[in-house]
Motif scaffolding. Structure first.
Motif, PDB file in Angstrom:
ATOM      1  N   ALA A 138      -8.510  -4.825   0.957  1.00  8.06           N
ATOM      2  CA  ALA A 138      -9.252  -5.216  -0.246  1.00  8.06           C
ATOM      3  C   ALA A 138      -9.111  -4.155  -1.340  1.00  8.06           C
ATOM      4  O   ALA A 138      -8.960  -4.478  -2.526  1.00  8.06           O
ATOM      5  CB  ALA A 138     -10.723  -5.438   0.096  1.00  8.06           C
ATOM      6  N   ALA A 139      -9.154  -2.880  -0.941  1.00  9.86           N
ATOM      7  CA  ALA A 139      -9.010  -1.796  -1.918  1.00  9.86           C
ATOM      8  C   ALA A 139      -7.622  -1.818  -2.543  1.00  9.86           C
ATOM      9  O   ALA A 139      -7.468  -1.616  -3.761  1.00  9.86           O
ATOM     10  CB  ALA A 139      -9.272  -0.451  -1.250  1.00  9.86           C
ATOM     11  N   PHE A 140      -6.604  -2.069  -1.722  1.00  7.96           N
ATOM     12  CA  PHE A 140      -5.248  -2.166  -2.262  1.00  7.96           C
ATOM     13  C   PHE A 140      -5.142  -3.336  -3.235  1.00  7.96           C
ATOM     14  O   PHE A 140      -4.572  -3.204  -4.327  1.00  7.96           O
ATOM     15  CB  PHE A 140      -4.226  -2.339  -1.142  1.00  7.96           C
ATOM     16  N   GLY A 141      -5.695  -4.489  -2.848  1.00 10.63           N
ATOM     17  CA  GLY A 141      -5.629  -5.659  -3.726  1.00 10.63           C
ATOM     18  C   GLY A 141      -6.315  -5.408  -5.061  1.00 10.63           C
ATOM     19  O   GLY A 141      -5.812  -5.815  -6.118  1.00 10.63           O
ATOM     20  N   ALA A 142      -7.463  -4.720  -5.021  1.00  7.47           N
ATOM     21  CA  ALA A 142      -8.184  -4.421  -6.261  1.00  7.47           C
ATOM     22  C   ALA A 142      -7.379  -3.462  -7.133  1.00  7.47           C
ATOM     23  O   ALA A 142      -7.288  -3.635  -8.362  1.00  7.47           O
ATOM     24  CB  ALA A 142      -9.551  -3.827  -5.938  1.00  7.47           C
ATOM     25  N   ALA A 143      -6.782  -2.431  -6.510  1.00 11.65           N
ATOM     26  CA  ALA A 143      -5.983  -1.473  -7.275  1.00 11.65           C
ATOM     27  C   ALA A 143      -4.748  -2.145  -7.870  1.00 11.65           C
ATOM     28  O   ALA A 143      -4.394  -1.914  -9.033  1.00 11.65           O
ATOM     29  CB  ALA A 143      -5.572  -0.305  -6.380  1.00 11.65           C
ATOM     30  N   GLN A 144      -4.101  -2.976  -7.080  1.00 12.90           N
ATOM     31  CA  GLN A 144      -2.911  -3.680  -7.558  1.00 12.90           C
ATOM     32  C   GLN A 144      -3.240  -4.570  -8.754  1.00 12.90           C
ATOM     33  O   GLN A 144      -2.511  -4.589  -9.755  1.00 12.90           O
ATOM     34  CB  GLN A 144      -2.316  -4.516  -6.425  1.00 12.90           C
ATOM     35  N   TRP A 145      -4.350  -5.296  -8.647  1.00 12.02           N
ATOM     36  CA  TRP A 145      -4.758  -6.184  -9.739  1.00 12.02           C
ATOM     37  C   TRP A 145      -5.046  -5.397 -11.016  1.00 12.02           C
ATOM     38  O   TRP A 145      -4.625  -5.780 -12.111  1.00 12.02           O
ATOM     39  CB  TRP A 145      -5.991  -6.978  -9.308  1.00 12.02           C
ATOM     40  N   ARG A 146      -5.740  -4.267 -10.872  1.00  9.03           N
ATOM     41  CA  ARG A 146      -6.052  -3.455 -12.051  1.00  9.03           C
ATOM     42  C   ARG A 146      -4.789  -2.884 -12.686  1.00  9.03           C
ATOM     43  O   ARG A 146      -4.680  -2.805 -13.918  1.00  9.03           O
ATOM     44  CB  ARG A 146      -7.005  -2.323 -11.667  1.00  9.03           C
ATOM     45  N   LEU A 147      -3.827  -2.502 -11.872  1.00 11.94           N
ATOM     46  CA  LEU A 147      -2.582  -1.972 -12.424  1.00 11.94           C
ATOM     47  C   LEU A 147      -1.780  -3.069 -13.122  1.00 11.94           C
ATOM     48  O   LEU A 147      -1.078  -2.801 -14.105  1.00 11.94           O
ATOM     49  CB  LEU A 147      -1.758  -1.310 -11.321  1.00 11.94           C
ATOM     50  N   GLU A 148      -1.891  -4.293 -12.644  1.00  8.09           N
ATOM     51  CA  GLU A 148      -1.266  -5.410 -13.356  1.00  8.09           C
ATOM     52  C   GLU A 148      -1.912  -5.597 -14.731  1.00  8.09           C
ATOM     53  O   GLU A 148      -1.221  -5.868 -15.725  1.00  8.09           O
ATOM     54  CB  GLU A 148      -1.393  -6.691 -12.532  1.00  8.09           C
ATOM     55  N   LEU A 149      -3.236  -5.437 -14.781  1.00 12.63           N
ATOM     56  CA  LEU A 149      -3.933  -5.533 -16.068  1.00 12.63           C
ATOM     57  C   LEU A 149      -3.523  -4.401 -17.001  1.00 12.63           C
ATOM     58  O   LEU A 149      -3.410  -4.598 -18.222  1.00 12.63           O
ATOM     59  CB  LEU A 149      -5.449  -5.514 -15.845  1.00 12.63           C
ATOM     60  N   VAL A 150      -3.311  -3.216 -16.434  1.00 11.82           N
ATOM     61  CA  VAL A 150      -2.829  -2.087 -17.242  1.00 11.82           C
ATOM     62  C   VAL A 150      -1.497  -2.448 -17.886  1.00 11.82           C
ATOM     63  O   VAL A 150      -1.285  -2.233 -19.090  1.00 11.82           O
ATOM     64  CB  VAL A 150      -2.693  -0.818 -16.376  1.00 11.82           C
ATOM     65  N   SER A 177      -9.267  -0.200  12.504  1.00 10.86           N
ATOM     66  CA  SER A 177     -10.024  -1.218  13.233  1.00 10.86           C
ATOM     67  C   SER A 177      -9.994  -2.465  12.373  1.00 10.86           C
ATOM     68  O   SER A 177      -9.483  -2.438  11.242  1.00 10.86           O
ATOM     69  CB  SER A 177     -11.467  -0.759  13.486  1.00 10.86           C
ATOM     70  N   GLY A 178     -10.544  -3.525  12.875  1.00  5.73           N
ATOM     71  CA  GLY A 178     -10.518  -4.765  12.107  1.00  5.73           C
ATOM     72  C   GLY A 178     -11.201  -4.624  10.765  1.00  5.73           C
ATOM     73  O   GLY A 178     -10.654  -5.001   9.718  1.00  5.73           O
ATOM     74  N   ASP A 179     -12.403  -4.049  10.766  1.00  3.32           N
ATOM     75  CA  ASP A 179     -13.154  -3.914   9.518  1.00  3.32           C
ATOM     76  C   ASP A 179     -12.479  -2.927   8.567  1.00  3.32           C
ATOM     77  O   ASP A 179     -12.393  -3.167   7.355  1.00  3.32           O
ATOM     78  CB  ASP A 179     -14.581  -3.451   9.815  1.00  3.32           C
ATOM     79  N   VAL A 180     -12.019  -1.802   9.096  1.00  6.66           N
ATOM     80  CA  VAL A 180     -11.380  -0.789   8.254  1.00  6.66           C
ATOM     81  C   VAL A 180     -10.115  -1.351   7.614  1.00  6.66           C
ATOM     82  O   VAL A 180      -9.842  -1.129   6.424  1.00  6.66           O
ATOM     83  CB  VAL A 180     -11.068   0.474   9.074  1.00  6.66           C
ATOM     84  N   SER A 181      -9.344  -2.088   8.384  1.00  5.84           N
ATOM     85  CA  SER A 181      -8.116  -2.677   7.841  1.00  5.84           C
ATOM     86  C   SER A 181      -8.432  -3.653   6.715  1.00  5.84           C
ATOM     87  O   SER A 181      -7.731  -3.689   5.689  1.00  5.84           O
ATOM     88  CB  SER A 181      -7.340  -3.392   8.951  1.00  5.84           C
ATOM     89  N   ASP A 182      -9.494  -4.435   6.896  1.00  6.14           N
ATOM     90  CA  ASP A 182      -9.878  -5.394   5.856  1.00  6.14           C
ATOM     91  C   ASP A 182     -10.305  -4.672   4.577  1.00  6.14           C
ATOM     92  O   ASP A 182      -9.951  -5.089   3.462  1.00  6.14           O
ATOM     93  CB  ASP A 182     -11.015  -6.283   6.357  1.00  6.14           C
ATOM     94  N   VAL A 183     -11.070  -3.592   4.744  1.00  7.21           N
ATOM     95  CA  VAL A 183     -11.540  -2.842   3.576  1.00  7.21           C
ATOM     96  C   VAL A 183     -10.363  -2.194   2.852  1.00  7.21           C
ATOM     97  O   VAL A 183     -10.292  -2.193   1.617  1.00  7.21           O
ATOM     98  CB  VAL A 183     -12.577  -1.784   4.009  1.00  7.21           C
ATOM     99  N   ARG A 184      -9.433  -1.643   3.611  1.00  5.94           N
ATOM    100  CA  ARG A 184      -8.257  -1.033   2.991  1.00  5.94           C
ATOM    101  C   ARG A 184      -7.415  -2.072   2.257  1.00  5.94           C
ATOM    102  O   ARG A 184      -6.902  -1.816   1.161  1.00  5.94           O
ATOM    103  CB  ARG A 184      -7.415  -0.333   4.057  1.00  5.94           C
ATOM    104  N   PRO A 207       0.811  -1.227   0.000  1.00  2.79           N
ATOM    105  CA  PRO A 207       0.000   0.000   0.000  1.00  2.79           C
ATOM    106  C   PRO A 207       0.840   1.271   0.000  1.00  2.79           C
ATOM    107  O   PRO A 207       0.429   2.290  -0.569  1.00  2.79           O
ATOM    108  CB  PRO A 207      -0.828  -0.131   1.279  1.00  2.79           C
ATOM    109  N   ALA A 208       2.021   1.218   0.593  1.00  7.38           N
ATOM    110  CA  ALA A 208       2.877   2.404   0.645  1.00  7.38           C
ATOM    111  C   ALA A 208       3.369   2.811  -0.741  1.00  7.38           C
ATOM    112  O   ALA A 208       3.762   3.967  -0.949  1.00  7.38           O
ATOM    113  CB  ALA A 208       4.067   2.148   1.564  1.00  7.38           C
TER     114      ALA A 208
END
Length: 201
Positions: free
Chosen positions: A125-137, A116-123, A36-37
């Motif tokens: 997930a957002a990083f994983g989605a962004a990373q995957w899309r950038l790999e597709l790019v 928090s637990g939920d916020v960390s999970d959402v973050r 994420p950094a």
């Protein structure tokens, strides 16, 4: 009027290589983050998305300048097709980056939210989605550049008069249009006079 386009195919080949390098340069400018950094900030991401959109516009300009033809013995179909095919990959790269861009906006919005637990999970997930899309790019940009380079490699640069001298037909990957043979004309009919036989008195 006879147009001599010797060297035009070499010029088109060079332009295709230039376009391929534009794809390669964007691969270099848009890294895939490992954590994420390493995600780009929204300012950097905005510039990158604009650069990808500009690539699509540049390809459209290349097609626009060639699609009409110049009516002087050139057939730029192989070159135009190379650019239109590359535009598919460039457009897909824009679409995938836009999806990553949305995730970056979400992370930016909730940057100050306490962990928090939920916020960390959402973050995560957002990083994983962004990373995957950038790999597709990256994948789309690699495909676009490779396709343009392959089209340039295959483009036949032998001038039409050379092909004619070698008794070779114009290859499908040549921009030189085969000359249209002039229609053969039937010889003009010659009228002959045949006198009528004389009749006896």
């Amino acid at each position: 009027m006879i147009h001599d386009h010797t060297g035009r195919a070499a010029l088109e080949k060079g332009e295709l290589y230039v376009a391929a390098r534009a794809f390669d340069e964007l691969v270099r400018q848009i890294p895939v983050p490992e954590s994420p950094a390493e995600l780009p900030g929204l300012v950097t991401a905005s510039r990158q998305l604009s650069a990808l959109s500009g690539l699509v516009n540049d390809l459209a300009d290349e097609v626009h300048s060639r699609a009409g033809g110049d009516g002087s013995g050139l057939s730029l179909g192989p070159v135009v097709c190379a650019y239109t095919t590359a535009s598919v990959h460039a457009g897909q790269a824009v679409a995938d980056y836009a999806e990553a861009y949305q995730q970056l906006g979400f992370l930016h919005r909730h940057a100050g939210t306490p962990d928090s637990g939920d916020v960390s999970d959402v973050r995560e997930a957002a990083f994983g989605a962004a990373q995957w899309r950038l790999e597709l790019v990256h994948g789309s940009l690699h495909e676009g550049g490779r396709g343009l380079r392959g089209s340039a490699d295959r483009l036949d640069t032998a001038p039409r008069r050379v092909l004619a001298a070698l008794s070779r037909s114009t290859p499908a990957n040549s921009i030189y249009r085969a000359p249209v043979p002039e229609p053969t004309r039937a010889p003009a009919a010659r009228l002959t006079y045949t006198p009528e036989p004389r009749r006896g008195r």
